[in-house]
Design a protein around this motif. Sequence first.
Motif, short mmCIF file in Angstrom:
data_model
loop_
_atom_site.label_atom_id
_atom_site.label_comp_id
_atom_site.label_asym_id
_atom_site.label_seq_id
_atom_site.Cartn_x
_atom_site.Cartn_y
_atom_site.Cartn_z
N GLY A 1 -2.73 -8.00 10.02
CA GLY A 1 -1.31 -7.40 10.38
C GLY A 1 -0.55 -6.73 9.18
O GLY A 1 -0.76 -7.01 8.23
N ALA A 2 0.06 -5.58 9.85
CA ALA A 2 0.63 -4.56 8.89
C ALA A 2 1.82 -4.04 9.64
O ALA A 2 1.93 -3.89 10.69
N VAL A 3 2.62 -3.59 8.61
CA VAL A 3 4.23 -3.11 8.96
C VAL A 3 4.01 -1.65 8.17
O VAL A 3 3.34 -1.55 7.16
N SER A 4 4.99 -0.77 8.31
CA SER A 4 5.06 0.37 7.62
C SER A 4 6.39 0.66 7.46
O SER A 4 7.29 0.50 8.00
N ILE A 5 6.78 1.63 6.07
CA ILE A 5 7.91 1.79 5.80
C ILE A 5 7.94 3.33 5.53
O ILE A 5 7.30 3.89 4.73
N ARG A 6 8.52 4.13 6.48
CA ARG A 6 8.60 5.62 6.56
C ARG A 6 9.98 6.20 6.33
O ARG A 6 10.97 5.68 6.58
N GLY A 7 10.12 7.61 6.38
CA GLY A 7 11.07 8.22 5.78
C GLY A 7 11.89 8.54 7.20
O GLY A 7 13.15 8.79 7.42
N ASP A 8 11.15 8.43 8.26
CA ASP A 8 11.71 8.84 9.65
C ASP A 8 12.30 7.44 10.37
O ASP A 8 12.71 7.65 11.68
N VAL B 1 1.70 -11.03 8.73
CA VAL B 1 1.71 -9.54 8.02
C VAL B 1 1.09 -9.49 6.79
O VAL B 1 1.83 -10.24 6.03
N SER B 2 0.14 -9.09 6.52
CA SER B 2 -0.55 -9.10 5.22
C SER B 2 -0.29 -7.71 4.33
O SER B 2 -0.38 -7.85 3.25
N VAL B 3 -0.11 -6.68 4.95
CA VAL B 3 -0.17 -5.34 4.27
C VAL B 3 1.18 -4.70 4.83
O VAL B 3 1.63 -4.60 6.00
N VAL B 4 2.00 -4.03 3.80
CA VAL B 4 3.17 -3.08 4.06
C VAL B 4 2.63 -1.74 3.69
O VAL B 4 2.21 -1.53 2.54
N VAL B 5 2.44 -0.80 4.61
CA VAL B 5 2.23 0.52 4.27
C VAL B 5 3.41 1.40 3.90
O VAL B 5 4.27 1.65 4.91
N CYS B 6 3.54 1.92 2.86
CA CYS B 6 4.86 2.43 2.27
C CYS B 6 4.50 4.01 1.88
O CYS B 6 3.68 4.43 1.27
N PHE C 1 1.02 -1.22 0.01
CA PHE C 1 0.18 -0.02 -0.02
C PHE C 1 0.98 1.39 0.16
O PHE C 1 1.70 1.39 0.80
N PHE C 2 0.85 2.08 -1.08
CA PHE C 2 1.69 3.15 -1.24
C PHE C 2 0.92 4.71 -0.89
O PHE C 2 -0.26 4.57 -1.55
#
Length: 721
Positions: free
Chosen positions: A588-595, A614-619, A567-568
Amino acid sequence: MSQTGERVAQQRRSGRRHQNNDGLIPVLARRVREVEAKAQGGKKLGPTNRTKFQVIALLMREERARAKSDPELTEAQRAEQLKRLDGIAQILAKTAARDTSLIQLLETDASPSAAAQKMRRDWLLESGTALSPDDLVIVVEEPKVLDNKPVLSAELAEKQVVPQSVKARQLSNPFLAPDFTRYAEQAQPAPRRRLDSWELLGPLFKSFEQGAGGQIASMELPPAPKIDRYAPPGMELMHHQAQFIESARLGHRTFLLADEPGLGKTAQSLLAASVAGAYPLLAVVPNVVKMNWAREVERWTPQRRATVIHGDGAGLDAFADIVVVNYEVLDRHLSWIAQMGFKGMVVDEAHFIKNLHSQRSQHVLALADTIRKTAPGGEPLLIALTGTPLINDIDDFRAIWQFLGWIDGTKPTRELMDRLEETGLTPADHEFYPEAREIVIDLGIVRRRKIDVAADLPSRRIVDMPVELDDELGRSIKAAERELAARLVARYERALAAGVGEGVEGGTDARREHLIRVVAHAELEESKGAKTGENVFTMVRRIGQAKAGLAADYAAQLARSTGKVVFFAKHIDVMDQAEALFAARELGAVSIRGDQSAIERQKAIDAFQNDPEVSVVVCSLTAAGVGINLQVSSNVVLAELSWTSAEQTQAIDRVHRIGQEEPVTAWRIIAAQTIDSKIAELIDAKQGLALRALDGIDVEPGSEASVQLDALVGLLRDALN
């Protein structure tokens, strides 16, 4: 349940006293231990144990209410019984923690199925509780249809609306007569048959669990025509799509089309309706895809008109060939829809109706029953679309099969019954199950996977999902867009009056285009330095916020049906909204952020790649758009648009890279009737230019500034026109 809490208490008091080893509580204690044992090791519970779980929760609540109000109990006895019930509740909670799909069965408004009612009755009898005659009879309410129209409660009848366009259509054709000729044979009493004494739905569902033999559940389809005569000019069908449409052309009329997402189920259903002559066609769909349905109609059947129902139906074209309505507003349009004479009905994301006792399901099933009985000219086309027909257990088939007319409440309908009779088998025979499975599949189950038709798919594709922003935030965005357009027009008129561009060669039109670009450029430069006020940047951000919930909802649906999803989004608040929705849906979700630090980012990537929970990665588009591998997924949701085709391509390429084994689909969520749509068009145009440039044609690829400028140019040009 029909009895009140007081009546339950009276019945329990008339039975045996609840000592430590008799009464209902020991029965519940034994049953809850059975369920707990089945859930050990993280296993998903099957249909029988899920029913047990629900009945335990139901009876536990009833027994707790009885214990609290029974005047014949001493305080010590009351405390003892409540303590034992708390122990049962704790085991239920632990079991639900292992299998979170059970949580919905703990809700107080979860309606018990017929099987659950029977189990409840049997356990009460086992415990020695005296039951009234009413409690010994199991009654399951089915969607009611009277005189071929859904029966509406007083509350529902009050909500009904009839759009003005519908009234005009009714006046133009007031004598729409239903065709009952094909039901003449069915009206005759059915002969006594060998299987009439057997309970068949349980064995039919069981046949899909044990009778598979390793074969995919898909009916045999006819060969695809050598020449594609179905797709409109400029379009091309894949082989698997053409096969499905050919089956409809040859006369098949009920389908559970369960192809995996991305294999073109919408196009298949629209072209099937075309070759079957199933117009007018009713499409019941989730809100997030209803605008896309109208767009797909225009793409695949351009000779047909589609109309989309919003709210109370203002702007509805009742003379259109295809009527698209979302589940959320269906309840207020039941009355007139039932009288329109639809010849076909498509239910998209049909797993939405899996709960037979929900209002949504009952509305859909009642309309389907009406259409089956009143479709002019013959059998209607009924298609259930879902890449994930089974969410919790095999019983999820029940509502879909009932929609298609394969079963009627608790028994097979005549066609299915006749085919089962022809086998000469009963559920006591082991051979019954594979035979029964094949019979149901041949009624119209079609299932293809991406990996099976990969040769027919492009290696990567982008699918636009237009959504309608019809809430308060959406209306404010459209108002702000109108204000921005008015500001651009005022700038244009001032420049025109000041004589700007008078020396431009090419006459009036050339000067007009010159002025439009000058004004758009000035607006863009001011917007870049603006700290307050509405401009193209703040507007795009607000559109992203308005789309966030719809985009996350679609991503959640994909995750449930296809597996992992990327997910972008551009903005942190959009990412936050998405993560909150995924948490609420227990995904289940994880995220990839700039900080994030490099360690934190890699930990999130590894979890998405390797952890099945973990089903979703929020990017973030900027933080995760380059340099990482996420090819464990083949589905990307672009919740917000980038300003460049290159940034969009980089985001998709996190998935579409070496190691990817499946075709990749990027789903762009686009706010219809806003500047968002214009930006999407511009990105596509710039991408086309870039591709041609890579092919050796000397053209300049689009830049970020050019998309921003052209978006303002388009807005001003439209306003002037």
